[in-house]
Structure formats: structure tokens, C-alpha cells
Design a protein around this motif. Structure first.
Motif, short mmCIF file in Angstrom:
data_model
loop_
_atom_site.label_atom_id
_atom_site.label_comp_id
_atom_site.label_asym_id
_atom_site.label_seq_id
_atom_site.Cartn_x
_atom_site.Cartn_y
_atom_site.Cartn_z
N THR A 44 0.84 -1.20 0.00
CA THR A 44 0.00 0.00 0.00
C THR A 44 0.87 1.24 0.00
O THR A 44 2.02 1.22 0.47
N GLY A 48 1.62 2.27 3.46
CA GLY A 48 2.49 1.24 4.03
C GLY A 48 3.93 1.39 3.58
O GLY A 48 4.87 1.11 4.33
N LEU A 86 1.86 -7.10 7.99
CA LEU A 86 1.12 -6.51 9.11
C LEU A 86 0.88 -5.02 8.89
O LEU A 86 -0.20 -4.50 9.19
N ILE A 87 1.88 -4.33 8.35
CA ILE A 87 1.73 -2.90 8.05
C ILE A 87 0.61 -2.70 7.04
O ILE A 87 -0.27 -1.85 7.22
N ASP A 88 0.62 -3.49 5.96
CA ASP A 88 -0.43 -3.37 4.94
C ASP A 88 -1.80 -3.69 5.51
O ASP A 88 -2.80 -3.05 5.16
N TYR A 89 -1.86 -4.68 6.40
CA TYR A 89 -3.14 -5.06 7.00
C TYR A 89 -3.76 -3.88 7.75
O TYR A 89 -4.95 -3.57 7.58
N TYR A 90 -2.96 -3.22 8.59
CA TYR A 90 -3.50 -2.12 9.38
C TYR A 90 -3.79 -0.88 8.51
O TYR A 90 -4.71 -0.12 8.82
N VAL A 91 -3.02 -0.69 7.45
CA VAL A 91 -3.31 0.42 6.54
C VAL A 91 -4.66 0.19 5.86
O VAL A 91 -5.50 1.10 5.77
N GLU A 120 -7.14 -1.74 6.94
CA GLU A 120 -8.18 -1.66 7.96
C GLU A 120 -8.51 -0.21 8.29
O GLU A 120 -9.68 0.15 8.48
N ALA A 121 -7.48 0.63 8.37
CA ALA A 121 -7.72 2.05 8.65
C ALA A 121 -8.50 2.70 7.52
O ALA A 121 -9.39 3.53 7.76
N ASN A 122 -8.20 2.34 6.29
CA ASN A 122 -8.95 2.88 5.14
C ASN A 122 -10.41 2.43 5.18
O ASN A 122 -11.32 3.21 4.88
N ARG A 168 -12.18 1.59 7.87
CA ARG A 168 -12.88 2.30 8.96
C ARG A 168 -13.18 3.74 8.56
O ARG A 168 -14.27 4.26 8.87
#
Length: 381
Positions: free
Chosen positions: A318, A321, A360-365, A367-369, A371
Motif C-alpha cells: 500500500t 504502508g 502486518l503494516i499493509d493489513y492495518y493500513v 483496515e484504517a482505510n 474504517r
């Protein structure tokens, strides 16, 4: 075209039903290396052009050439300096070429043999990724490394760094860095100390008095100095791994990667920014007294930022990311260098550690998008 006609005449022999059909993957690898594949998609929307994976890898190899050519020259240059002889351009270049070429040959022969073997056993096409990995491995090794050690490290990186994950595109860690890590932890004396970076220094034959061969990183860790001028460090006239010493040659390769759109400028720029920021933190807090930007021109920092951290498979995918991945990679590399004087080069461990964190970085990026977008459509209360 004559070559095209020869390949077409041989193709039935290696195709299904032919005498050598069991070597179809090997034949396909050579054919697609020489010519653009003539296969097309049957359905779905796709962008079609001539830039397949092999062409992309060849551009990366071209970007590596300035650093490699300078590595040839610097290998001879450092050798002749250690002998007390005035280094001549062509003599240094030729000496370095003869010294480095066997390392490159061993890397490619061992790596490609394993790649071809796995492709044949699985009945898959031969992956193109080793076109780059096979050149990266020699460039991040010391010039005096034994050839058998290069072979073992290459085999380890291909088998355990790629094939166990499913091959090119599936690996978690950068294979070239895994080869270096394997040598570092399994054969530490062959990749550390002041004698491994200059051809012939370990034998001690003809070495002038007072010549140590210590790298700029070793000087930085011991007494907080470069041991060389900043200009020599930037240009690359210092001891170090074969392809990592010249920041200017590496930046020429970076320009080609950015111009062709193969490497991410977000990742590349963020690695340099993260390293510089962490260097300033240590400088402002009084932990170090030397300029923070020294970290960017010595060791494997620039090489790792341009050619390793930007690996599209093991880096973040991302856009946000890529910024996070780059910043943390550069900062962690400088952190390891300063905090752990016993291991002055932190770029290898930094990138491998961040390779593990990239998903993990891409996952949270992502998820933040999600939300953030969900909040846009939530009804007002």
C-alpha cells in the motif's frame, strides 16, 4: 529472423508429446528470455504490453551495472593500495573483474540450477526473479569470500528463502539478504573484520605497513570518525562489500529504477528519511557527535534503500504502508549501528525484520482505510 526460426523448429521436441517434453519448463525459460511471450489472455480485462517479468528484471540488472562496474574497479583499487602500488584505472578494473567474476558465476550456476530443478519437478514455468538475486548476492559479499561459501549461501537463500514459500512472488524475506545473513551467522569470520574486504589482505603478502582495510562503519563504531574523507565515502573509494561502496553509482541505478517506474520512490525516499531522522535523534541527544548524514553514504545503507527495501514482493504494497516501511527500515538500521557496536552494519537485519512486518503494516493500513470509509456512510445520529 534466423534465431526465431531455430527456436520454432526446436519447440515441438520440448512440447507435449515430444521426446524432450519433460524439459518443457527449461525450454520455455530460454524462449521467453530471448523473445516476448506470444501467449494472450482468453478473458477478463488486462493491460497488455511487452513488459513481462523478465524485461522488468533485466531493467533492474541494468540499474545494478553502475555499482557493479565500480565494484570491479574498487576491488582492484583497494588491492593495489594495500600493496603500496599506484592504482591504474584499467589494471584495477581488470583485476577486480577477474576477482569478482567467479563469485557471480557461482551464484548464477547454483541458483539457476536449483530454480530449474524445482520448476521441472513441479511442472511450472521457471521464475525470473533470480536474474536479479543472482547478481545481488555477489554484490553484497566481501571480495575475499570463498567460492564454496557463496554456493552454500546461494543454495540456502533459494531453497529456504523462495522455494519453500512457493517460488518468486511468494517469498517473505529478500533472498539475497538471506544469503548474506546465512554467511554472517554461519561463517562470521568470513564476512566481518578488517581483512575480508580487500583481495589478498588476509594472506598478508606484500601489504604495506599501516594498511588496515577497516571499513568506514568500523571506524564509526570504534572512534566516531569515517577514517576516510566524506567525498571518498560518497564516491566509493573505501573498503566494503563489492557493490555497496559507491553511493553515486547506486544513485545512478536508482534514477533508472524511478524513471522506469519499477521501484517505489515512496519506499526509497522514506528509507533515507528514516535513517537521517534517527541519526539526528542520536546527535541531538548527545549519543553521537558525528554528522547524521554520514550513515547514508557508508556501508550498505544506500544499496539497501535502492535495491533491497524496494523489492515489490517483500516490501509493503500500500502507498501509506510504503512510507511506514521505509521510515522504520532506515531508522532501525541506524539504531542497530549505534546501539550495537559489535555489529556496525544494521541494514541487513533492518530490512529482514521489516520484511516480516510488511504484511502486518499493509493489513492495518487497509483496515484504517475501511474504517475511514465506513464513517463516511454511517447515518448521522
Amino acid at each position: 529472423m534466423g534465431l526465431r526460426k531455430i527456436v520454432d523448429n526446436l519447440k515441438p521436441t520440448f512440447s507435449k508429446g515430444g521426446k524432450l517434453s519433460f524439459l518443457a519448463s527449461t525450454f520455455d525459460a530460454f524462449e521467453t528470455f530471448l523473445f516476448v511471450p506470444n501467449t494472450t489472455t482468453a478473458k477478463g480485462a488486462h493491460i497488455r504490453d511487452c513488459n513481462d517479468m523478465k524485461r522488468t528484471m533485466i531493467v533492474v540488472v541494468a540499474a545494478l551495472l553502475p555499482a557493479l562496474l565500480f565494484g570491479f574497479y574498487n576491488t582492484g583499487y583497494q588491492h593495489y593500495l594495500s600493496q603500496g602500488v599506484e592504482p591504474a584505472l584499467w589494471a584495477s578494473l581488470w583485476f577486480g573483474f577477474l576477482k569478482v567474476l567467479p563469485i557471480i558465476v557461482v551464484s548464477y550456476v547454483v541458483g539457476l540450477a536449483i530454480e530449474f530443478g524445482f520448476a521441472q519437478a513441479r511442472g511450472h514455468e521457471v521464475n525470473e526473479g533470480f536474474l536479479v538475486t543472482g547478481l545481488l548476492i555477489p554484490m553484497i559479499m566481501p571480495v575475499d569470500i570463498p567460492l564454496w561459501m557463496v554456493a552454500v549461501a546461494t543454495a540456502f537463500s533459494v531453497v529456504f528463502g523462495k522455494e519453500v514459500f512457493g517460488g518468486t512472488g511468494m517469498n517473505v524475506f529478500n533472498p539475497a539478504l538471506l544469503a548474506r545473513a546465512f554467511v554472517f551467522f554461519a561463517y562470521t569470520p568470513s564476512i566481518s573484520g578488517a581483512e575480508v574486504w580487500i583481495a589478498g589482505l588476509k594472506s598478508g603478502e606484500g601489504v604495506v605497513d599501516g594498511f588496515s582495510g577497516a571499513t568506514a562503519l568500523e571506524h564509526l563504531a570504534v572512534d566516531g570518525t569515517l577514517g576516510y574523507s566524506a567525498m571518498d565515502a560518497f564516491l566509493g573509494f573505501i573498503p566494503g562489500s563489492i557493490g555497496e561502496t559507491s553511493t553515486v553509482a547506486i544513485l545512478i541505478g536508482a534514477a533508472l529504477l524511478l524513471f522506469t517506474g519499477i521501484a517505489s520512490w515512496r519506499t526509497m525516499l522514506s528509507v533515507f528519511a528514516g535513517g537521517l531522522l534517527m541519526g539526528y535523534v542520536f546527535q541531538w541527544t548527545g549519543v553521537t557527535s558525528y554528522p547524521a548524514w554520514w550513515h547514508l553514504i557508508i556501508g550498505g545503507f544506500a544499496f539497501g534503500a535502492v535495491f533491497m527495501a524496494t523489492d515489490p514482493v517483500t516490501s509493503a504494497q500500500t502507498n501509506a504502508g510504503k512510507y511506514i516501511f521505509g521510515l522504520l527500515t532506515g531508522a532501525l538500521a541506524v539504531l542497530i549501528r549505534v546501539v550495537n557496536p559489535a555489529y556496525p552494519e544494521g541494514m541487513m537485519l533492518s530490512i529482514l525484520f521489516m520484511n516480516a512486518l510488511a504484511p502486518l503494516i499493509d493489513y492495518y493500513v487497509v483496515e484504517a482505510n475501511i474504517r475511514r470509509r465506513n464513517k463516511r456512510v454511517e447515518p448521522a445520529k
